[in-house]
Design a protein around this motif. Structure first.
Motif, PDB file in Angstrom:
ATOM      1  N   UNK A   2      -4.083   1.779   0.318  1.00  0.00           N
ATOM      2  CA  UNK A   2      -4.076   0.839   1.439  1.00  0.00           C
ATOM      3  C   UNK A   2      -4.900  -0.394   1.107  1.00  0.00           C
ATOM      4  N   UNK A   3      -6.068  -0.176   0.529  1.00  0.00           N
ATOM      5  CA  UNK A   3      -6.958  -1.284   0.193  1.00  0.00           C
ATOM      6  C   UNK A   3      -6.371  -2.151  -0.912  1.00  0.00           C
ATOM      7  N   UNK A   4      -5.779  -1.525  -1.921  1.00  0.00           N
ATOM      8  CA  UNK A   4      -5.161  -2.298  -2.998  1.00  0.00           C
ATOM      9  C   UNK A   4      -3.988  -3.121  -2.484  1.00  0.00           C
ATOM     10  N   UNK A   5      -3.167  -2.525  -1.622  1.00  0.00           N
ATOM     11  CA  UNK A   5      -2.052  -3.258  -1.050  1.00  0.00           C
ATOM     12  C   UNK A   5      -2.510  -4.424  -0.208  1.00  0.00           C
ATOM     13  N   UNK A   6      -3.557  -4.220   0.588  1.00  0.00           N
ATOM     14  CA  UNK A   6      -4.091  -5.304   1.412  1.00  0.00           C
ATOM     15  C   UNK A   6      -4.670  -6.413   0.542  1.00  0.00           C
ATOM     16  N   UNK A   7      -5.335  -6.041  -0.533  1.00  0.00           N
ATOM     17  CA  UNK A   7      -5.883  -7.044  -1.456  1.00  0.00           C
ATOM     18  C   UNK A   7      -4.765  -7.897  -2.046  1.00  0.00           C
ATOM     19  N   UNK A   8      -3.674  -7.257  -2.475  1.00  0.00           N
ATOM     20  CA  UNK A   8      -2.550  -8.000  -3.013  1.00  0.00           C
ATOM     21  C   UNK A   8      -1.927  -8.900  -1.948  1.00  0.00           C
ATOM     22  N   UNK A   9      -1.849  -8.399  -0.710  1.00  0.00           N
ATOM     23  CA  UNK A   9      -1.300  -9.222   0.363  1.00  0.00           C
ATOM     24  C   UNK A   9      -2.156 -10.427   0.656  1.00  0.00           C
ATOM     25  N   UNK A  10      -3.484 -10.242   0.698  1.00  0.00           N
ATOM     26  CA  UNK A  10      -4.393 -11.373   0.944  1.00  0.00           C
ATOM     27  C   UNK A  10      -4.292 -12.378  -0.192  1.00  0.00           C
ATOM     28  N   UNK A  50       0.812  -1.205   0.000  1.00  0.00           N
ATOM     29  CA  UNK A  50       0.000   0.000   0.000  1.00  0.00           C
ATOM     30  C   UNK A  50       0.847   1.256   0.000  1.00  0.00           C
ATOM     31  N   UNK A  51       1.898   1.263   0.816  1.00  0.00           N
ATOM     32  CA  UNK A  51       2.787   2.424   0.863  1.00  0.00           C
ATOM     33  C   UNK A  51       3.492   2.643  -0.470  1.00  0.00           C
ATOM     34  N   UNK A  52       3.955   1.544  -1.095  1.00  0.00           N
ATOM     35  CA  UNK A  52       4.649   1.665  -2.368  1.00  0.00           C
ATOM     36  C   UNK A  52       3.711   2.145  -3.475  1.00  0.00           C
ATOM     37  N   UNK A  53       2.498   1.618  -3.486  1.00  0.00           N
ATOM     38  CA  UNK A  53       1.537   2.054  -4.497  1.00  0.00           C
ATOM     39  C   UNK A  53       1.212   3.537  -4.348  1.00  0.00           C
ATOM     40  N   UNK A  54       0.990   3.968  -3.111  1.00  0.00           N
ATOM     41  CA  UNK A  54       0.696   5.370  -2.872  1.00  0.00           C
ATOM     42  C   UNK A  54       1.856   6.272  -3.228  1.00  0.00           C
TER      43      UNK A  54
END
Length: 240
Positions: A225-233, A196-200
């Motif tokens: 944040x949501x996109x990063x969490x989705x990728x992590x899940x 999420x941090x990298x995407x932002x």
């Protein structure tokens, strides 16, 4: 069987996403403003779910008219492909429309409403606790709770240290995202958080390079944040 599961998840996501535009319109207001009760036409908005269109005159409620059905379908299909027919998939599918709605609202008005972030965190904690009791679950409920505390606490600390760059809504969202990521372990929690941090950061640098924004311009961070969490899940579910 896997292809059928993915197709059903995509269909569910498309239907759920088609119900979000009205809620997006009603919630798409600035901080401290009441939720919208009237459409641009002056007629009352009936309920929270459905298309962003007036049932009386057919008028469109602005930018929420095009629903995020395709995005929700993609998100749900990917989750089904990664998690398979495991108990936690039901939790991810229930959370996905809320996450898409949060991203849409934050992108529109830079606001993450408590009426979405807090129930998301509580719902994920409760539902993952139930999923952990079902045979075949691939995660840890204790890990989910610790993840919520760790990521939520980290973001609350950022709010205190740098309130101009991080809002309380981001910290409340982090509670739910930490719960989802922590289900699959600390490595997935770190992966999702840093993604999420990298995407932002990457988006901000790109906009600066294109001169679309100026240095110091505040951007909505919730979607990243949501996109990063989705990728992590997705990563955690694939390797669970």
């Amino acid at each position: 069987m896997e292809a059928l599961l993915i197709a059903l998840a995509a269909l569910y996501g498309a239907v759920a996403g088609a119900l979000l535009p009205r809620a997006r319109y009603r919630l798409g207001v600035g901080p401290e403003e009441p939720w919208r009760r009237l459409g641009p036409c002056g007629h009352p908005v009936a309920g929270w779910l459905g298309p962003a269109r007036c049932g009386r005159c057919g008028g469109v409620y602005g930018p929420g008219a095009r629903g995020p059905a395709a995005v929700t379908a993609l998100v749900c299909a990917a989750l089904a492909g990664a998690a398979g027919a495991r108990p936690e998939l039901a939790v991810w599918l229930l959370a996905a429309p809320v996450a898409v709605l949060l991203a849409a609202v934050d992108r529109s008005v830079r606001r993450l409403p408590d009426v979405l972030t807090l129930p998301l965190a509580a719902g994920l904690a409760a539902l993952l606790g139930a999923a952990a009791l079902i045979p075949g679950a691939a995660g840890s409920w204790a890990g989910a709770l610790w993840g919520a505390l760790a990521l939520g606490g980290g973001y609350f600390a950022l709010v205190v240290v740098h309130p101009a760059g991080m809002g309380p809504g981001d910290a409340k969202l982090a509670l739910g995202l930490g719960c989802a990521l922590g289900w699959y372990g600390w490595d997935v929690l770190l992966l999702g958080a840093f993604a999420g941090l990298l995407l932002g950061s990457g988006c901000a640098l790109g906009l600066l390079a294109a001169r679309r924004v100026r240095r110091g311009t505040a951007l909505a961070f919730g979607p990243f944040m949501l996109a990063g969490a989705w990728l992590g899940v997705l990563a955690g579910a694939s390797h669970a």
